[in-house]
Design a protein around this motif. Sequence first.
Motif, PDB file in Angstrom:
ATOM      1  N   ALA A 199      43.155  67.144  39.529  1.00 15.80           N
ATOM      2  CA  ALA A 199      42.100  67.668  40.401  1.00 15.80           C
ATOM      3  C   ALA A 199      41.169  66.535  40.821  1.00 15.80           C
ATOM      4  O   ALA A 199      40.813  66.416  42.008  1.00 15.80           O
ATOM      5  N   LEU A 200      40.785  65.697  39.881  1.00 20.97           N
ATOM      6  CA  LEU A 200      39.922  64.561  40.190  1.00 20.97           C
ATOM      7  C   LEU A 200      40.618  63.589  41.146  1.00 20.97           C
ATOM      8  O   LEU A 200      40.017  63.143  42.132  1.00 20.97           O
ATOM      9  N   LEU A 201      41.873  63.271  40.873  1.00 20.15           N
ATOM     10  CA  LEU A 201      42.608  62.357  41.749  1.00 20.15           C
ATOM     11  C   LEU A 201      42.793  62.945  43.147  1.00 20.15           C
ATOM     12  O   LEU A 201      42.759  62.213  44.142  1.00 20.15           O
ATOM     13  N   THR A 202      42.970  64.240  43.231  1.00 17.43           N
ATOM     14  CA  THR A 202      43.113  64.878  44.542  1.00 17.43           C
ATOM     15  C   THR A 202      41.828  64.763  45.350  1.00 17.43           C
ATOM     16  O   THR A 202      41.858  64.464  46.552  1.00 17.43           O
ATOM     17  N   VAL A 203      40.699  64.973  44.701  1.00 15.71           N
ATOM     18  CA  VAL A 203      39.409  64.819  45.393  1.00 15.71           C
ATOM     19  C   VAL A 203      39.233  63.380  45.861  1.00 15.71           C
ATOM     20  O   VAL A 203      38.855  63.131  47.011  1.00 15.71           O
ATOM     21  N   ILE A 204      39.532  62.418  44.987  1.00 23.27           N
ATOM     22  CA  ILE A 204      39.419  61.008  45.373  1.00 23.27           C
ATOM     23  C   ILE A 204      40.346  60.698  46.541  1.00 23.27           C
ATOM     24  O   ILE A 204      39.962  60.009  47.484  1.00 23.27           O
ATOM     25  N   ASN A 205      41.574  61.208  46.471  1.00 23.98           N
ATOM     26  CA  ASN A 205      42.540  60.981  47.544  1.00 23.98           C
ATOM     27  C   ASN A 205      42.045  61.547  48.869  1.00 23.98           C
ATOM     28  O   ASN A 205      42.108  60.882  49.910  1.00 23.98           O
ATOM     29  N   LEU A 206      41.549  62.776  48.852  1.00 29.90           N
ATOM     30  CA  LEU A 206      41.111  63.403  50.097  1.00 29.90           C
ATOM     31  C   LEU A 206      39.872  62.734  50.687  1.00 29.90           C
ATOM     32  O   LEU A 206      39.693  62.722  51.903  1.00 29.90           O
ATOM     33  N   ILE A 207      39.034  62.170  49.836  1.00 30.45           N
ATOM     34  CA  ILE A 207      37.852  61.460  50.332  1.00 30.45           C
ATOM     35  C   ILE A 207      38.221  60.077  50.856  1.00 30.45           C
ATOM     36  O   ILE A 207      37.770  59.663  51.925  1.00 30.45           O
ATOM     37  N   SER A 208      39.052  59.362  50.100  1.00 30.00           N
ATOM     38  CA  SER A 208      39.325  57.966  50.449  1.00 30.00           C
ATOM     39  C   SER A 208      40.365  57.804  51.550  1.00 30.00           C
ATOM     40  O   SER A 208      40.204  56.949  52.426  1.00 30.00           O
ATOM     41  N   SER A 209      41.434  58.566  51.493  1.00 27.98           N
ATOM     42  CA  SER A 209      42.482  58.414  52.517  1.00 27.98           C
ATOM     43  C   SER A 209      43.169  59.752  52.754  1.00 27.98           C
ATOM     44  O   SER A 209      44.267  59.989  52.250  1.00 27.98           O
ATOM     45  N   PRO A 210      42.529  60.620  53.532  1.00 35.04           N
ATOM     46  CA  PRO A 210      43.075  61.968  53.736  1.00 35.04           C
ATOM     47  C   PRO A 210      44.382  61.991  54.537  1.00 35.04           C
ATOM     48  O   PRO A 210      45.102  62.978  54.503  1.00 35.04           O
ATOM     49  N   ASN A 211      44.697  60.909  55.222  1.00 36.37           N
ATOM     50  CA  ASN A 211      45.916  60.881  56.027  1.00 36.37           C
ATOM     51  C   ASN A 211      47.168  60.581  55.209  1.00 36.37           C
ATOM     52  O   ASN A 211      48.279  60.761  55.694  1.00 36.37           O
TER      53      ASN A 211
END
Length: 59
Positions: free
Chosen positions: A18-30
């Motif tokens: 869940a934490l990694l998903t949030v980081i992923n969506l914030i940093s590089s959503p594409n």
Amino acid sequence: MNTSTFFENLKRYLAVLALLTVINLISSPNYLWVIWPALGMGIALLNDLLDLNNSKRVG
């Protein structure tokens, strides 16, 4: 390994992903790079599940 240990690992797996998903969506959503750690951690979790299943059969 016992059942409670497996569920502790499952909770950690879900929290970290869940934490990694949030980081992923914030940093590089594409680009969803979160699938790679999810697969690696999923293999380890599957190994724990199989170990739990085998230990119940033997003992």
